[in-house]
Design a protein around this motif. Structure first.
Motif, PDB file in Angstrom:
ATOM      1  N   PHE A 127       8.815  10.810 -20.985  1.00 36.80           N
ATOM      2  CA  PHE A 127       8.662  11.023 -22.423  1.00 36.80           C
ATOM      3  C   PHE A 127       7.659  12.147 -22.696  1.00 36.80           C
ATOM      4  O   PHE A 127       6.611  12.235 -22.049  1.00 36.80           O
ATOM      5  N   SER A 128       8.021  12.965 -23.664  1.00 37.00           N
ATOM      6  CA  SER A 128       7.134  14.043 -24.112  1.00 37.00           C
ATOM      7  C   SER A 128       7.598  14.497 -25.488  1.00 37.00           C
ATOM      8  O   SER A 128       8.695  14.152 -25.945  1.00 37.00           O
ATOM      9  N   GLY A 161      13.863  25.081 -39.410  1.00 33.68           N
ATOM     10  CA  GLY A 161      12.592  25.085 -38.710  1.00 33.68           C
ATOM     11  C   GLY A 161      12.610  24.214 -37.461  1.00 33.68           C
ATOM     12  O   GLY A 161      13.625  24.055 -36.801  1.00 33.68           O
ATOM     13  N   GLU A 162      11.455  23.631 -37.172  1.00 36.21           N
ATOM     14  CA  GLU A 162      11.312  22.819 -35.969  1.00 36.21           C
ATOM     15  C   GLU A 162      11.541  21.346 -36.275  1.00 36.21           C
ATOM     16  O   GLU A 162      11.310  20.888 -37.383  1.00 36.21           O
ATOM     17  N   LEU A 163      12.006  20.618 -35.260  1.00 38.23           N
ATOM     18  CA  LEU A 163      12.179  19.167 -35.385  1.00 38.23           C
ATOM     19  C   LEU A 163      11.619  18.529 -34.117  1.00 38.23           C
ATOM     20  O   LEU A 163      12.295  18.423 -33.097  1.00 38.23           O
ATOM     21  N   TRP A 164      10.357  18.139 -34.190  1.00 45.99           N
ATOM     22  CA  TRP A 164       9.685  17.593 -33.021  1.00 45.99           C
ATOM     23  C   TRP A 164      10.006  16.111 -32.880  1.00 45.99           C
ATOM     24  O   TRP A 164       9.906  15.342 -33.828  1.00 45.99           O
ATOM     25  N   VAL A 165      10.399  15.739 -31.666  1.00 40.88           N
ATOM     26  CA  VAL A 165      10.710  14.345 -31.364  1.00 40.88           C
ATOM     27  C   VAL A 165       9.949  13.944 -30.109  1.00 40.88           C
ATOM     28  O   VAL A 165       9.443  14.806 -29.356  1.00 40.88           O
ATOM     29  N   TYR A 166       9.873  12.648 -29.864  1.00 44.33           N
ATOM     30  CA  TYR A 166       9.200  12.133 -28.678  1.00 44.33           C
ATOM     31  C   TYR A 166      10.219  11.354 -27.861  1.00 44.33           C
ATOM     32  O   TYR A 166      10.598  10.240 -28.213  1.00 44.33           O
ATOM     33  N   SER A 167      10.690  11.992 -26.777  1.00 43.77           N
ATOM     34  CA  SER A 167      11.719  11.364 -25.954  1.00 43.77           C
ATOM     35  C   SER A 167      11.737  12.069 -24.601  1.00 43.77           C
ATOM     36  O   SER A 167      10.796  12.798 -24.260  1.00 43.77           O
ATOM     37  N   ASP A 168      12.788  11.871 -23.832  1.00 43.35           N
ATOM     38  CA  ASP A 168      12.960  12.544 -22.546  1.00 43.35           C
ATOM     39  C   ASP A 168      13.883  13.741 -22.766  1.00 43.35           C
ATOM     40  O   ASP A 168      15.087  13.578 -22.960  1.00 43.35           O
ATOM     41  N   GLU A 169      13.327  14.938 -22.737  1.00 42.69           N
ATOM     42  CA  GLU A 169      14.103  16.138 -23.049  1.00 42.69           C
ATOM     43  C   GLU A 169      15.236  16.341 -22.047  1.00 42.69           C
ATOM     44  O   GLU A 169      16.370  16.649 -22.430  1.00 42.69           O
ATOM     45  N   PRO A 270      14.732   6.408 -31.241  1.00 44.61           N
ATOM     46  CA  PRO A 270      13.601   6.216 -32.152  1.00 44.61           C
ATOM     47  C   PRO A 270      12.880   7.507 -32.462  1.00 44.61           C
ATOM     48  O   PRO A 270      12.838   8.440 -31.647  1.00 44.61           O
ATOM     49  N   LYS A 271      12.279   7.552 -33.654  1.00 40.73           N
ATOM     50  CA  LYS A 271      11.399   8.668 -34.007  1.00 40.73           C
ATOM     51  C   LYS A 271      10.119   8.571 -33.196  1.00 40.73           C
ATOM     52  O   LYS A 271       9.807   7.559 -32.598  1.00 40.73           O
ATOM     53  N   ALA A 272       9.381   9.658 -33.197  1.00 39.07           N
ATOM     54  CA  ALA A 272       8.126   9.686 -32.441  1.00 39.07           C
ATOM     55  C   ALA A 272       7.146   8.684 -33.032  1.00 39.07           C
ATOM     56  O   ALA A 272       6.957   8.645 -34.251  1.00 39.07           O
ATOM     57  N   PRO A 273       6.533   7.824 -32.191  1.00 43.29           N
ATOM     58  CA  PRO A 273       5.518   6.919 -32.701  1.00 43.29           C
ATOM     59  C   PRO A 273       4.278   7.667 -33.130  1.00 43.29           C
ATOM     60  O   PRO A 273       4.096   8.850 -32.800  1.00 43.29           O
ATOM     61  N   GLU A 274       3.393   6.997 -33.859  1.00 45.30           N
ATOM     62  CA  GLU A 274       2.185   7.638 -34.330  1.00 45.30           C
ATOM     63  C   GLU A 274       1.334   8.086 -33.141  1.00 45.30           C
ATOM     64  O   GLU A 274       1.209   7.383 -32.147  1.00 45.30           O
ATOM     65  N   GLY A 275       0.766   9.254 -33.271  1.00 45.42           N
ATOM     66  CA  GLY A 275      -0.060   9.785 -32.192  1.00 45.42           C
ATOM     67  C   GLY A 275       0.681  10.720 -31.272  1.00 45.42           C
ATOM     68  O   GLY A 275       0.086  11.299 -30.364  1.00 45.42           O
ATOM     69  N   HIS A 276       1.995  10.879 -31.496  1.00 40.14           N
ATOM     70  CA  HIS A 276       2.787  11.780 -30.652  1.00 40.14           C
ATOM     71  C   HIS A 276       3.433  12.860 -31.518  1.00 40.14           C
ATOM     72  O   HIS A 276       3.718  12.654 -32.664  1.00 40.14           O
TER      73      HIS A 276
END
Length: 276
Positions: A127-128, A161-169, A270-276
């Motif tokens: 995850f990143s 623009g950008e769409l930042w997510v937190y997952s396994d790219e 899931p969307k990125a949790p808080e802090g990511h």
């Protein structure tokens, strides 16, 4: 006498009402217990089915890994020796085209072996945070040779623009790659594949739609079973690998028929949790 009879009648009525209420309560309780028992039974059956499926997949994965390792080295030798022999022949030699076919088929088998190993030994998600829009744009650029060769276009409908997510790219890229390549291989020249994004309160959703032949009368869930494919040359592992990846990412992947013609693949995570 009438007063006594009236009181007796009222008492009987009250007793009847109490009995009726008790009977109704008993029936409701039994109905509730029956529904709960049925729910437990259904849940038990689902858990046993999943357990049996996972056990079967584990055994199948071990067999696939052993087979893949035994096949990979001879394939590499066949491909390498054929290419060396091909380089020593004049370009117009009649065996030159035959050797090209050997190399092509060997590469196809190598891809199948890679799928076998991926299925047998899935990698742990890493995850990143990454820009999903940029990853999809880069993916389309990487797929240009296949798209151009089949005369198929990949249309993107991305958020600005950008769409930042937190997952396994890497895992997400492989899932999209599997489905897009499936669509490209099944397409006639001139087709269009459409990829779009949507966000809900807690989920990122990717839609990949095509207007190809679809999966016919096959239940789409069957295509997520290993070695089930609607293509003549398909390995039947792309979609099972994709679903396994999405489960590891706490997401889902589903196939459905589009209105009119074609297939829709819905990928949610899931969307990125808080802090990511």
């Amino acid at each position: 006498t009438l007063g006594v009879n009236a009181e007796s009648a009222a008492l009987l009525v009250r007793q009847g009402q109490v009995s009726l209420a008790v009977s109704a309560l008993t029936i409701l309780t039994l109905a509730g217990l029956s529904l709960y028992t049925l729910w437990l039974l259904i849940r038990f059956v689902k858990l046993k089915t999943r357990e049996n499926s996972e056990r079967r997949l584990t055994i199948l994965g071990r067999m696939a890994a052993t087979l893949a390792h035994e096949i990979r080295n001879p394939l590499g030798a066949i491909k390498g020796l054929t290419q060396v022999a091909q380089e020593t022949l004049p370009h117009r030699h009649q065996a030159h085209s035959l050797m090209t076919s050997v190399v092509t088929e060997t590469e196809r088998l190598e891809n199948l072996v890679t799928d076998l190993l991926t299925f047998a030994k899935p990698t742990k998600p890493e995850f990143s945070s990454f820009d999903l829009n940029r990853m999809i744009i880069d993916l389309r650029l990487m797929l240009q040779p296949q798209l151009f060769g089949k005369e198929v276009s990949l249309s993107l409908n991305l958020s600005g623009g950008e769409l930042w997510v937190y997952s396994d790219e890497n895992g997400m890229r492989q899932v999209l790659l599997n489905f897009i390549l499936n669509a490209v291989e099944a397409y006639l020249p001139g087709g269009t594949i459409r990829l779009s994004l949507r966000q809900t309160q807690d989920r990122n959703i990717i839609y990949v739609e095509d207007t190809g032949e679809g999966f016919g009368r096959i239940d789409p869930e069957e295509l997520f079973e290993p070695y089930t494919t609607s293509k003549v040359t398909g390995s039947g592992l792309g979609l099972p690998i994709s679903r396994r990846i999405m489960i590891g990412l706490q997401g889902t992947i589903e196939l459905s028929k589009r209105k009119g013609r074609g297939t829709r693949c819905t990928i949610a995570f899931p969307k990125a949790p808080e802090g990511h």
